[in-house]
Each structure stands twice: as C-alpha cells, then as structure tokens.
Design a protein around this motif. Structure first.
Motif, short mmCIF file in Angstrom:
data_model
loop_
_atom_site.label_atom_id
_atom_site.label_comp_id
_atom_site.label_asym_id
_atom_site.label_seq_id
_atom_site.Cartn_x
_atom_site.Cartn_y
_atom_site.Cartn_z
N ILE A 323 0.85 -1.19 0.00
CA ILE A 323 0.00 0.00 0.00
C ILE A 323 0.89 1.25 0.00
O ILE A 323 2.09 1.15 0.29
CB ILE A 323 -0.97 0.00 1.21
CG1 ILE A 323 -0.20 -0.16 2.53
CG2 ILE A 323 -2.01 -1.11 1.07
CD1 ILE A 323 -1.09 -0.16 3.77
N PRO A 324 0.36 2.41 -0.33
CA PRO A 324 1.21 3.61 -0.45
C PRO A 324 1.95 3.95 0.84
O PRO A 324 1.41 3.81 1.94
CB PRO A 324 0.20 4.71 -0.82
CG PRO A 324 -0.93 3.99 -1.46
CD PRO A 324 -1.04 2.68 -0.74
N GLY A 325 3.16 4.42 0.69
CA GLY A 325 3.98 4.75 1.86
C GLY A 325 3.45 5.91 2.66
O GLY A 325 3.69 6.01 3.87
N ASP A 326 2.72 6.83 2.01
CA ASP A 326 2.20 8.00 2.73
C ASP A 326 0.80 7.77 3.28
O ASP A 326 0.14 8.72 3.70
CB ASP A 326 2.22 9.23 1.82
CG ASP A 326 1.30 9.07 0.59
OD1 ASP A 326 0.72 7.97 0.41
OD2 ASP A 326 1.17 10.03 -0.18
N ILE A 327 0.35 6.52 3.31
CA ILE A 327 -0.98 6.22 3.85
C ILE A 327 -1.06 6.68 5.30
O ILE A 327 -0.08 6.60 6.06
CB ILE A 327 -1.29 4.72 3.73
CG1 ILE A 327 -2.75 4.44 4.10
CG2 ILE A 327 -0.34 3.88 4.59
CD1 ILE A 327 -3.20 3.02 3.79
N ASN A 359 8.03 6.16 0.33
CA ASN A 359 8.32 7.04 -0.81
C ASN A 359 7.73 6.55 -2.13
O ASN A 359 8.16 6.97 -3.20
CB ASN A 359 9.84 7.21 -0.98
CG ASN A 359 10.50 7.72 0.29
OD1 ASN A 359 10.02 8.66 0.91
ND2 ASN A 359 11.60 7.09 0.68
N LYS A 360 6.70 5.70 -2.04
CA LYS A 360 6.05 5.23 -3.27
C LYS A 360 4.55 5.37 -3.15
O LYS A 360 3.98 5.29 -2.06
CB LYS A 360 6.44 3.78 -3.58
CG LYS A 360 7.91 3.64 -3.95
CD LYS A 360 8.17 2.41 -4.79
CE LYS A 360 9.60 2.40 -5.30
NZ LYS A 360 9.86 1.27 -6.21
N LYS A 361 3.93 5.57 -4.31
CA LYS A 361 2.49 5.80 -4.37
C LYS A 361 1.78 4.65 -5.07
O LYS A 361 2.43 3.78 -5.67
CB LYS A 361 2.21 7.12 -5.10
CG LYS A 361 2.84 8.34 -4.45
CD LYS A 361 2.45 9.62 -5.18
CE LYS A 361 3.12 10.83 -4.53
NZ LYS A 361 2.71 11.01 -3.12
N ALA A 362 0.46 4.66 -5.00
CA ALA A 362 -0.35 3.65 -5.68
C ALA A 362 -0.01 3.61 -7.16
O ALA A 362 0.16 4.65 -7.81
CB ALA A 362 -1.83 3.95 -5.48
#
Length: 382
Positions: A323-327, A359-362
């Motif tokens: 899942i995205p890192g900035d969740i 540091n990664k997104k969907a």
C-alpha cells in the motif's frame, strides 16, 4: 505437494529456558528427517511460543529488547531461522513491536485486535496501524512488516507466521504448499462441480499420507500433534500459481466474475478433508507471495476491496498487500477494523499483513529484494 513448515509450539515462563528451545529445535530437525525419508520436501521448520507478554512481563522496553536479542543469538546458534514470540494484546506492548522488529532479523510477532468474546479492540487496532507505519519507515523498502501482522479471532497452533502462537504443552502442526494439487485438479475439470470433486479426491489421498507420518512422529517422540493447516500456501513457481489454477475454470481473469465462487469452493473442500485440521485451513491470497496474484494486481483485475470480499469466504485475510507509503494511520486502522469485523461476524480467523512502501504511491512497483516475495504494483487505498 511440499511441506511449507513443521511448526513446534512451546510455552515459556522466561527466556532463560534455553533447553526447552533447544529441544524444540532438535524435534523439528528429527521430524524433518522423517518426512524427507518419505520423499517430502520440507521447506522450513519453525518455533512459536505463548504470548511474550507472559514471559517478558515487568521488564522495561530496553530490557525486553535486550532479552529478545539474546534469544535471537541463541536461535542462530541452533540454526533456527523462524522464531515467533507470539502476540501482544495491550496498546503499550504493541507499541514496543517496531523496536523488536528493528533490532532483530528472524523474530516474528503479531498483535491481537479482537475476538468473538470481547469484540474489536479499537485501541489495539490503532496502535497496530501505528506499528505497521513505523516498521515500514524503519526497514528497507518496508520489508520489516513481513515479520508482523495484526489478527482477529485466531486460535493457537496456526503453523504459519506471523500469526502463529502457542498455549499449553509442547506440540507441533504442519503447514503445506498445495497449489500444485489445485492446478492438477482444476486442469482435469471443465466445471466447478468436477473441479471440487477432483480436489476433494486428491487432497484426501495426499493429506492422509501426511497425517499418518505425523501421527508416527508424535508417538515416537512423545510430542502432541495438533494437525494440518490445509491452507493453500502460495508458490513463487509460476506454473503452480493459485491464480492460474482459478483461471482454468474461468472465462476471464482472477478478480472477474466467478472468483468469489471458486474461493468459497476451495475453502469448503479444505475444511472438509478427513484429517485432523488446525489453523486457518482455508484459502490464502498473499499478493506478494504468488506470481499470479502479483501479475493480476499489476493488471488491476482486483483491488484491496475484492481481497476483503474474498476473505468472507476464504481463510486468511489481507496478506502481503503493498500500500502507499504515505498512507495515514487512520486508513491503516480502518483496514484492520474492516478485517476484524469480518473475522468476528463470520467467526473465522483472519489477519492483516500490510506493506506500506516508503516514498512510493499507488500504481508504482515495489522493489523488494527478498527470496520470499515477488514485486507488484502498489494498491490504492480509498
């Protein structure tokens, strides 16, 4: 068919019980030899304990970390590669888990966020979400979460990690890798009914052979045998992916219409085999542990909501889901609460092993450097 794990459970009163740990390691080695002499490949042997809250109670965080680091050194000296210290069931102990994770490499653990008797523990769910987030930030590519999960309604003696924990006297359980049998059964069928009949026949034959050997081991070494977790542990072998087995019976791809029906059928068969069963004993759909699941995730034929839906009729929950890192912690907590709601409502064991990728997104790819995981696109979490 392979034996994914022989997992021995022990109950500890302190981490000074080195002899009990050594005895479990010795038993695992002997059990592995017996199975291998019968022609079975044994991929791993493992040890799980009662909740570490019992044998590390009263210690400070620094003292807990110190004791667990000594434990890991002991495990490495005994050639133990998988050791589970059980679960945490209090917010203040769940809070320590990222520190345990950061300071070890072969120690697994989990958190309990609910059961049928007490319902959902919302404080534990939130603290578990915070732990998942922090572990992702403190480990390379978020990989530390491979050794941690949150669960609801799980009983002792699940042989699969990180959920495994133990109570009572020393015992062992078997976990299998069965995807090749599913592929064989489905390849020889042209409809769901025939596929179910084939799978039932193949499983009865093969699992009874395993059970006979396990009973002999139990009698010879005087260690209680808890049973087989018949869950379909995944395969990194493309030809035996559970997804490509599904698609032998479908006009479309995994995630399309028919996926839920096949999932329900698989778990129905896995729970009805006439051997002693334990643990999840249902369908596992770990995204990053199965080449087919990762492939279809990349094609977006299913999403995280679908995985929760399939959990309603299968056996494990949300497993190795990137899942995205900035969740936000709130969104992770919501996923955990959804999983726990299903577990309690349907009275089944479910767990969540989530991988926020720093540091990664969907839609971006994971970059794990692990023999246990395959890379895939990161899921969107709404």
């Amino acid at each position: 068919m392979k034996i994914r794990t022989i997992t021995t459970g022990i109950s500890l009163q302190s981490l000074q019980e080195h002899e009990k740990i050594k005895q479990a390691a010795d038993f695992n080695q002997q059990a592995q030899i017996v199975f291998e002499k019968q022609g079975y490949e044994v991929q791993t042997t493992r040890i799980a304990t009662n909740t570490w809250e019992e044998y590390l109670q009263g210690l400070s965080t620094i003292e807990i970390i110190h004791e667990i680091k000594i434990l890991e050194q002991l495990c490495q000296s005994l050639n133990i590669s998988f050791f589970n210290i059980g679960y945490a069931s209090q917010p203040e102990t769940i809070e320590i888990i990222p520190d345990i994770n950061k300071n070890t490499s072969i120690i697994y653990c989990s958190s309990k966020i609910g059961d049928r008797e007490t319902g959902i523990n919302f404080k534990n769910a939130r603290e578990s979400a915070k732990a998942i987030k922090r572990i992702s930030q403190e480990s390379e590519n978020g990989y530390g979460n491979f050794r941690f999960c949150a669960w609801a309604n799980c009983q002792p003696d699940i042989p699969f990690f990180p959920t495994a924990y133990h109570t009572d006297n020393t015992s062992f359980a078997i976990g299998l890798e069965l995807c090749d049998l599913v592929m064989q059964a489905f390849s020889q069928a042209n409809n769901l009914i025939t596929a179910e009949q084939n799978l039932q026949l193949f499983l009865e034959l093969e699992l009874n052979k395993i059970a006979v050997i396990a009973d002999k081991i139990s009698n010879e070494f005087a260690v209680n045998y808890k049973g087989i977790d018949t869950s379909l542990a995944p395969s990194l072998d493309k030809k035996n992916s559970i997804v490509f087995a599904y698609e032998k019976l479908m006009s479309g791809k995994f995630g399309h219409s028919g996926t839920l029906a096949i999932s329900g059928m698989l778990t129905r068969v896995l729970k009805s085999v006439s051997v002693k069963i334990c643990g999840y004993s249902g369908l596992m759909l770990p995204v990053c542990e199965d080449v087919g699941l990762a492939t279809r995730a990349n094609e977006q034929t299913y999403d995280i909501t679908n995985l929760l839906l399939y959990s309603a009729v299968c056996g494990c929950g949300l497993d190795t889901v990137p899942i995205p890192g900035d969740i936000t912690i709130e969104k992770i907590s919501a996923l955990l609460i959804d999983m726990a709601t299903l577990a309690i409502k349907l009275d089944k064991p479910l767990s969540a092993r989530l991988f926020p990728i720093p540091n990664k997104k969907a839609g971006e790819m994971t970059t794990f450097n692990s023999p246990y995981l395959v890379d895939c696109k990161i899921f969107t979490v709404d």
